[in-house]
Design a protein around this motif. Sequence first.
Motif, mmCIF file in Angstrom:
data_model
loop_
_atom_site.group_PDB
_atom_site.id
_atom_site.type_symbol
_atom_site.label_atom_id
_atom_site.label_comp_id
_atom_site.label_asym_id
_atom_site.label_seq_id
_atom_site.Cartn_x
_atom_site.Cartn_y
_atom_site.Cartn_z
ATOM 1 N N SER A 1 92.753 -40.591 10.834
ATOM 2 C CA SER A 1 91.717 -41.522 11.286
ATOM 3 C C SER A 1 91.478 -42.678 10.326
ATOM 4 C CB SER A 1 90.405 -40.759 11.521
ATOM 5 O OG SER A 1 90.560 -39.822 12.569
ATOM 6 N N VAL A 2 92.277 -42.780 9.263
ATOM 7 C CA VAL A 2 92.185 -43.958 8.395
ATOM 8 C C VAL A 2 92.463 -45.221 9.206
ATOM 9 C CG1 VAL A 2 93.288 -45.156 6.460
ATOM 10 C CG2 VAL A 2 92.720 -42.727 6.262
ATOM 11 N N ASN A 3 93.296 -45.108 10.230
ATOM 12 C CA ASN A 3 93.665 -46.256 11.068
ATOM 13 C C ASN A 3 92.901 -46.291 12.386
ATOM 14 O OD1 ASN A 3 96.245 -45.566 9.352
ATOM 15 N ND2 ASN A 3 96.406 -47.711 9.917
ATOM 16 N N ASP A 4 91.747 -45.655 12.449
ATOM 17 C CA ASP A 4 90.955 -45.670 13.681
ATOM 18 C C ASP A 4 90.625 -47.114 14.063
ATOM 19 O OD1 ASP A 4 89.091 -43.507 15.325
ATOM 20 O OD2 ASP A 4 88.185 -45.502 15.248
ATOM 21 N N PRO A 5 90.586 -47.431 15.364
ATOM 22 C CA PRO A 5 90.291 -48.813 15.766
ATOM 23 C C PRO A 5 88.856 -49.243 15.494
ATOM 24 C CG PRO A 5 90.450 -47.383 17.690
ATOM 25 C CD PRO A 5 90.919 -46.578 16.520
ATOM 26 N N TYR A 6 87.945 -48.294 15.256
ATOM 27 C CA TYR A 6 86.536 -48.633 15.032
ATOM 28 C C TYR A 6 86.231 -48.618 13.540
ATOM 29 C CZ TYR A 6 81.436 -48.251 15.097
ATOM 30 O OH TYR A 6 80.097 -48.445 14.873
ATOM 31 N N GLU A 7 85.640 -49.712 13.049
ATOM 32 C CA GLU A 7 85.408 -49.828 11.610
ATOM 33 C C GLU A 7 84.437 -48.787 11.070
ATOM 34 O OE1 GLU A 7 82.785 -53.300 13.327
ATOM 35 O OE2 GLU A 7 84.737 -52.398 13.777
ATOM 36 N N GLY A 8 83.507 -48.323 11.895
ATOM 37 C CA GLY A 8 82.570 -47.303 11.433
ATOM 38 C C GLY A 8 83.269 -45.998 11.103
ATOM 39 N N VAL A 9 84.259 -45.632 11.905
ATOM 40 C CA VAL A 9 85.041 -44.420 11.627
ATOM 41 C C VAL A 9 85.850 -44.613 10.352
ATOM 42 C CG1 VAL A 9 86.863 -42.895 12.462
ATOM 43 C CG2 VAL A 9 85.141 -43.771 14.058
ATOM 44 N N ARG A 10 86.531 -45.748 10.238
ATOM 45 C CA ARG A 10 87.334 -46.005 9.032
ATOM 46 C C ARG A 10 86.458 -45.965 7.787
ATOM 47 N NH1 ARG A 10 89.103 -50.427 12.246
ATOM 48 N NH2 ARG A 10 88.302 -51.939 10.732
ATOM 49 N N ASN A 11 85.277 -46.536 7.875
ATOM 50 C CA ASN A 11 84.358 -46.571 6.744
ATOM 51 C C ASN A 11 84.013 -45.161 6.268
ATOM 52 O OD1 ASN A 11 82.370 -48.130 5.019
ATOM 53 N ND2 ASN A 11 80.945 -46.851 6.164
ATOM 54 N N GLU A 12 83.670 -44.285 7.209
ATOM 55 C CA GLU A 12 83.281 -42.925 6.833
ATOM 56 C C GLU A 12 84.474 -42.116 6.343
ATOM 57 O OE1 GLU A 12 80.310 -42.262 6.402
ATOM 58 O OE2 GLU A 12 79.470 -43.969 7.473
ATOM 59 N N VAL A 13 85.623 -42.291 6.973
ATOM 60 C CA VAL A 13 86.813 -41.543 6.564
ATOM 61 C C VAL A 13 87.233 -41.937 5.152
ATOM 62 C CG1 VAL A 13 89.286 -41.287 7.017
ATOM 63 C CG2 VAL A 13 87.638 -41.047 8.886
ATOM 64 N N LEU A 14 87.274 -43.228 4.873
ATOM 65 C CA LEU A 14 87.665 -43.676 3.533
ATOM 66 C C LEU A 14 86.632 -43.278 2.489
ATOM 67 C CD1 LEU A 14 89.051 -47.161 4.583
ATOM 68 C CD2 LEU A 14 90.387 -45.363 3.457
ATOM 69 N N ARG A 15 85.362 -43.328 2.866
ATOM 70 C CA ARG A 15 84.313 -42.887 1.943
ATOM 71 C C ARG A 15 84.514 -41.412 1.570
ATOM 72 N NH1 ARG A 15 78.944 -44.641 2.019
ATOM 73 N NH2 ARG A 15 79.085 -45.239 4.215
#
Length: 374
Positions: free
Chosen positions: A251-265
């Motif tokens: 999910s690092v490459n999820d299309p929604y920035e909110g998901v990417r933000n939480e995954v990378l965090r």
Amino acid sequence: MPDLRKLLPAGLLLCSACVTPVQSRGEATAPPAPAARDAAAAPSAPATAASLYLFEGVEVFGIRKLPREELLRLIAMPAPGARFNLEAGEFTPYLLESKPRLLAAHPLPFCRYSMVTYPPTHTFRVTVDLVEPGDEWRMRFAPAPTGTVEDPEGLIAAWGAYQQTYWKLRREHAVRETSVGGCLALTCYGGFNHSELAPLEAKFLTGVPRNTDALVRVLREDRDDGKRMTAAILLSYVRSREELVRHLLPSVNDPYEGVRNEVLRLLGAVQQGQQKVLIPLEPVLEALWFPLSSDRNKAAWALVRLVETEGAARREAILNQAGEALVEMAGMQQAIDREPARKVLTVLAGRDLGEDVGPWREWVARTRTAPARH
């Protein structure tokens, strides 16, 4: 802190950051705000100490070929040092006028204005994140999921109820604006250190381990952006760091920035303080080039945790793939970008080359073994 999100138009992003307080700059008079397009002027709310914020300037990330000075002229923000009543939306007209003007001159594949507020110092900055034509490789995200996955044991709804209670208490000043600790997950999102919040965590402590696979399905397959983001947050209650990494990486490459933000965090939190490397380097470096500040600053903090663990062992790979992005971040005034980039570069160089980004740029150019990405 006033509820500022409702004051911003669609397509603009408001973030709140917590940093070490900095010395306040001299106060200046704000220039008259331009009229907002297609919007009737509304009477201003009375200014209060909580609503007045000092504007510290605008920065642009993602310029690789276009002339920076021309872009800044088109963006045309007020001079730093002016104070604005953000609760009354005094700054919003500048944002409404600026973006159409910029895009009319330069049709860009991606352009996002982010207004980041720093509540401890009552300051704010604007970052314009853009992707130039030819740099669409920076937006290689997965296709949007199309499924609908049942909320396992109502965990996602329960998290929403917790958030509502937490923000109610925030508005009442019953909980602190920033919270360190206060929960039993890998990372905390406000914590549970209040009598109304304390009973709510038990559901997550027992329910997430029992429903991990179902939450991963939500994260991977559900078309609802908010559900996917909440699923990522809830997975912070998974007890095994290695297992959590396996669940998060796709999910690092999820299309929604909110998901990417939480995954990378979460990936950064997984790696923090560990004696061995738990997260792969490649997706972190790729995320440094993603188009949004929320992408790159979380990726940069994950990279900080990696170099804290292994030092400069993979300096060549980091500089070859992401040296250009790290230097640009290190030269920004926005602390959420500058601080992690400077930390990474200092570890890789074995010394601190100072506040001026020039020596960092020269060092990266001398040290890398592959040309910058074009």
